[in-house]
Design a protein around this motif. Structure first.
Motif, PDB file in Angstrom:
ATOM      1  N   ASN A  55       0.825  -1.209   0.000  1.00 60.52           N
ATOM      2  CA  ASN A  55       0.000   0.000   0.000  1.00 60.52           C
ATOM      3  C   ASN A  55       0.861   1.261   0.000  1.00 60.52           C
ATOM      4  OD1 ASN A  55      -2.409  -1.427   0.009  1.00 60.52           O
ATOM      5  ND2 ASN A  55      -2.528  -1.508   2.246  1.00 60.52           N
ATOM      6  N   GLU A  56       1.970   1.214   0.753  1.00 63.21           N
ATOM      7  CA  GLU A  56       2.866   2.371   0.770  1.00 63.21           C
ATOM      8  C   GLU A  56       3.489   2.599  -0.601  1.00 63.21           C
ATOM      9  OE1 GLU A  56       6.796   3.956   3.272  1.00 63.21           O
ATOM     10  OE2 GLU A  56       5.759   2.098   3.827  1.00 63.21           O
ATOM     11  N   ASP A  57       3.903   1.544  -1.264  1.00 63.61           N
ATOM     12  CA  ASP A  57       4.461   1.692  -2.613  1.00 63.61           C
ATOM     13  C   ASP A  57       3.408   2.219  -3.586  1.00 63.61           C
ATOM     14  OD1 ASP A  57       6.891   0.787  -1.744  1.00 63.61           O
ATOM     15  OD2 ASP A  57       6.568  -1.291  -2.378  1.00 63.61           O
ATOM     16  N   ASN A  58       2.187   1.724  -3.447  1.00 65.22           N
ATOM     17  CA  ASN A  58       1.111   2.217  -4.321  1.00 65.22           C
ATOM     18  C   ASN A  58       0.833   3.697  -4.072  1.00 65.22           C
ATOM     19  OD1 ASN A  58       0.805  -0.317  -5.472  1.00 65.22           O
ATOM     20  ND2 ASN A  58      -0.853  -0.930  -4.089  1.00 65.22           N
ATOM     21  N   ASN A  59       0.833   4.090  -2.804  1.00 65.00           N
ATOM     22  CA  ASN A  59       0.609   5.504  -2.493  1.00 65.00           C
ATOM     23  C   ASN A  59       1.730   6.383  -3.054  1.00 65.00           C
ATOM     24  OD1 ASN A  59      -1.751   4.901  -1.134  1.00 65.00           O
ATOM     25  ND2 ASN A  59      -0.737   4.727   0.860  1.00 65.00           N
ATOM     26  N   ARG A  60       2.981   5.877  -2.983  1.00 67.44           N
ATOM     27  CA  ARG A  60       4.099   6.633  -3.518  1.00 67.44           C
ATOM     28  C   ARG A  60       3.983   6.786  -5.041  1.00 67.44           C
ATOM     29  NH1 ARG A  60       7.675   3.508  -1.837  1.00 67.44           N
ATOM     30  NH2 ARG A  60       7.922   4.432   0.225  1.00 67.44           N
ATOM     31  N   SER A  61       3.598   5.706  -5.681  1.00 70.05           N
ATOM     32  CA  SER A  61       3.428   5.769  -7.142  1.00 70.05           C
ATOM     33  C   SER A  61       2.282   6.704  -7.516  1.00 70.05           C
ATOM     34  CB  SER A  61       3.153   4.364  -7.695  1.00 70.05           C
ATOM     35  OG  SER A  61       4.225   3.488  -7.405  1.00 70.05           O
ATOM     36  N   LEU A  62       1.208   6.665  -6.743  1.00 65.74           N
ATOM     37  CA  LEU A  62       0.077   7.551  -7.014  1.00 65.74           C
ATOM     38  C   LEU A  62       0.460   9.011  -6.813  1.00 65.74           C
ATOM     39  CD1 LEU A  62      -2.924   7.753  -7.713  1.00 65.74           C
ATOM     40  CD2 LEU A  62      -3.437   7.502  -5.263  1.00 65.74           C
ATOM     41  N   PHE A  63       1.311   9.278  -5.808  1.00 61.63           N
ATOM     42  CA  PHE A  63       1.758  10.657  -5.581  1.00 61.63           C
ATOM     43  C   PHE A  63       2.610  11.155  -6.746  1.00 61.63           C
ATOM     44  CE2 PHE A  63       5.211  13.429  -4.058  1.00 61.63           C
ATOM     45  CZ  PHE A  63       4.457  14.533  -3.672  1.00 61.63           C
ATOM     46  N   VAL A  64       3.530  10.322  -7.227  1.00 61.01           N
ATOM     47  CA  VAL A  64       4.360  10.708  -8.362  1.00 61.01           C
ATOM     48  C   VAL A  64       3.484  10.991  -9.582  1.00 61.01           C
ATOM     49  CG1 VAL A  64       6.133   9.901  -9.967  1.00 61.01           C
ATOM     50  CG2 VAL A  64       6.371   9.476  -7.509  1.00 61.01           C
ATOM     51  N   LEU A  65       2.479  10.130  -9.821  1.00 60.21           N
ATOM     52  CA  LEU A  65       1.580  10.353 -10.956  1.00 60.21           C
ATOM     53  C   LEU A  65       0.805  11.658 -10.791  1.00 60.21           C
ATOM     54  CD1 LEU A  65       0.309   9.280 -13.564  1.00 60.21           C
ATOM     55  CD2 LEU A  65      -1.339   8.018 -12.146  1.00 60.21           C
ATOM     56  N   THR A  66       0.392  11.957  -9.565  1.00 62.12           N
ATOM     57  CA  THR A  66      -0.346  13.201  -9.312  1.00 62.12           C
ATOM     58  C   THR A  66       0.534  14.420  -9.547  1.00 62.12           C
ATOM     59  OG1 THR A  66      -1.701  12.051  -7.667  1.00 62.12           O
ATOM     60  CG2 THR A  66      -1.704  14.444  -7.590  1.00 62.12           C
ATOM     61  N   VAL A  67       1.784  14.362  -9.068  1.00 59.97           N
ATOM     62  CA  VAL A  67       2.702  15.483  -9.260  1.00 59.97           C
ATOM     63  C   VAL A  67       2.968  15.727 -10.738  1.00 59.97           C
ATOM     64  CG1 VAL A  67       5.088  16.241  -8.908  1.00 59.97           C
ATOM     65  CG2 VAL A  67       3.785  15.268  -7.005  1.00 59.97           C
ATOM     66  N   VAL A  68       3.185  14.662 -11.504  1.00 60.83           N
ATOM     67  CA  VAL A  68       3.421  14.807 -12.940  1.00 60.83           C
ATOM     68  C   VAL A  68       2.205  15.440 -13.617  1.00 60.83           C
ATOM     69  CG1 VAL A  68       3.809  13.531 -15.082  1.00 60.83           C
ATOM     70  CG2 VAL A  68       5.093  12.939 -13.026  1.00 60.83           C
ATOM     71  N   THR A  69       1.017  14.996 -13.187  1.00 60.72           N
ATOM     72  CA  THR A  69      -0.208  15.560 -13.771  1.00 60.72           C
ATOM     73  C   THR A  69      -0.347  17.046 -13.446  1.00 60.72           C
ATOM     74  OG1 THR A  69      -1.287  13.403 -13.549  1.00 60.72           O
ATOM     75  CG2 THR A  69      -2.705  15.308 -13.887  1.00 60.72           C
ATOM     76  N   VAL A  70      -0.036  17.432 -12.205  1.00 63.34           N
ATOM     77  CA  VAL A  70      -0.134  18.834 -11.794  1.00 63.34           C
ATOM     78  C   VAL A  70       0.896  19.690 -12.541  1.00 63.34           C
ATOM     79  CG1 VAL A  70       0.191  20.416  -9.850  1.00 63.34           C
ATOM     80  CG2 VAL A  70      -1.141  18.325  -9.555  1.00 63.34           C
ATOM     81  N   LEU A  71       2.108  19.175 -12.658  1.00 63.49           N
ATOM     82  CA  LEU A  71       3.150  19.938 -13.355  1.00 63.49           C
ATOM     83  C   LEU A  71       2.829  20.116 -14.840  1.00 63.49           C
ATOM     84  CD1 LEU A  71       6.405  18.470 -11.747  1.00 63.49           C
ATOM     85  CD2 LEU A  71       5.198  20.569 -11.162  1.00 63.49           C
TER      86      LEU A  71
END
Length: 341
Positions: free
Chosen positions: A275-291
């Motif tokens: 779950n922690e790895d999934n959350n980290r991957s989801l955060f990276v995807l969110t940051v890329v989307t925001v940028l």
């Protein structure tokens, strides 16, 4: 009489009656333990025998003649044959008339840590005759046969049953130790950060231990009734030894239950890491989307083929737009990482 395990056929030696091995125990004889065949066993059962002597006969129920021989010569209670067909495989020891009927689940001789590698051993215990019957080669009864060949001579039929229960407890201890080693290896890999396929391996081990505990745990009510009202031919010392063997067996089952709890905790730890790895991957995807959001918005606006687009005729219009996009992207990145911290 020789008995040999045949790995190719999956069954080991039996004579024309399906008898795998037979032993005559007579403490007063010059040879306290003597192997016998089916013909000699049938003759001994109809003859007058010493009071302290008894037979142990181990049959292969896959042999077509095994049950016929037992019905013709064994003189066993009908409850034993009913138990062979009732389909109830829970481990239990019950009294039927003046005999003991036991159903014991054991692991196969070639045990490969698979939930299907278990089978049932049916036992009838009387003062002069002990009958064990199975369809698959089992470890505990083979360990008892090996001990008898090595000179172990139980003085009574009840003591033979007690030795069988202790042999089964020893087999379970070996399984628990092997499972513990496997779990230790998985835990070391988890601590080293190598997830691999440990969840599937832990799940298979847990299912195996749950199945073994469900099949091997003796029914307490049946055992309590037996020990409260044992057959008349059973000595009090034999009843105490039987109680001690079942208590030792229960200790092994408790160790197995503790191992299941350890597996459960490891599974929860692995699930938390996933779950922690999934959350980290989801955060990276969110940051890329925001940028990427500012450049996507401006590209969409400036890409419309309409008049009045600002800076269209400006000499440095491109670089001004790039500066605007970079500014918005920097602000979005600052906001995103600020929330992460």
């Amino acid at each position: 009489m020789s008995s040999r395990f045949d790995t190719a056929s999956g069954s080991y030696g039996g004579d024309e009656a399906g008898l795998i091995c037979g032993y005559l125990f007579d403490a007063a004889a010059p040879q306290p333990t003597r192997p016998v065949g089916s013909a000699e066993a049938a003759a001994w059962l109809v003859a007058s025998a010493p009071a302290d002597a008894y037979l142990w006969l181990h049959f292969n129920l896959s042999h077509a003649q095994a049950e016929r021989w037992l019905r013709r010569h064994g003189r066993l209670v009908d409850a034993f044959y009913d138990t062979l067909r009732d389909g109830l495989h829970s481990t239990r020891i019950e009294r039927a008339d003046d005999a003991l009927i036991a159903v014991i689940n054991d692991v196969h001789f070639e045990f490969g840590f698979e939930p299907s590698d278990t089978s049932t051993l049916w036992i009838s215990v009387g003062p002069r005759l002990v009958v064990t019957a199975r369809t698959q080669p089992l470890r505990s009864v083979d360990a008892l046969r090996t001990a008898v060949n090595a000179g172990d001579a139980p003085r009574s039929s009840t003591e033979l049953l007690e030795h069988l229960l202790r042999a089964q407890a020893d087999v379970l201890v070996a399984i628990v130790r092997d499972a513990t080693l496997r779990i230790d290896g998985i835990e070391d890999e988890l601590l080293a950060g190598r997830l691999d396929h440990k969840r599937a391996r832990l799940g298979a081990l847990r299912r195996l231990l749950v199945r073994l505990q469900r099949l091997l745990a003796p029914e307490p009510a049946a055992l309590f009734r037996l020990l409260q009202r044992p057959p008349g031919w059973m000595a009090s010392t034999d009843a105490d030894q039987l109680r001690s063997a079942t208590e030792e067996f229960s200790l092994v089952l408790r160790d197995m239950q503790a191992l299941q709890e350890r597996i459960k905790l490891l599974q929860e730890e692995i699930a938390a890491n996933v779950n922690e790895d999934n959350n980290r991957s989801l955060f990276v995807l969110t940051v890329v989307t925001v940028l990427a959001l500012p450049i996507n918005i401006l590209a969409g606006l400036f890409g419309m083929n309409v008049g009045g687009i600002p800076l269209a005729e400006h000499h440095h219009g491109f670089w001004i737009v790039v500066a605007i996009i970079a500014s918005f992207t920097a602000v979005a990145a600052w906001v995103a990482f600020r929330k992460k911290r």
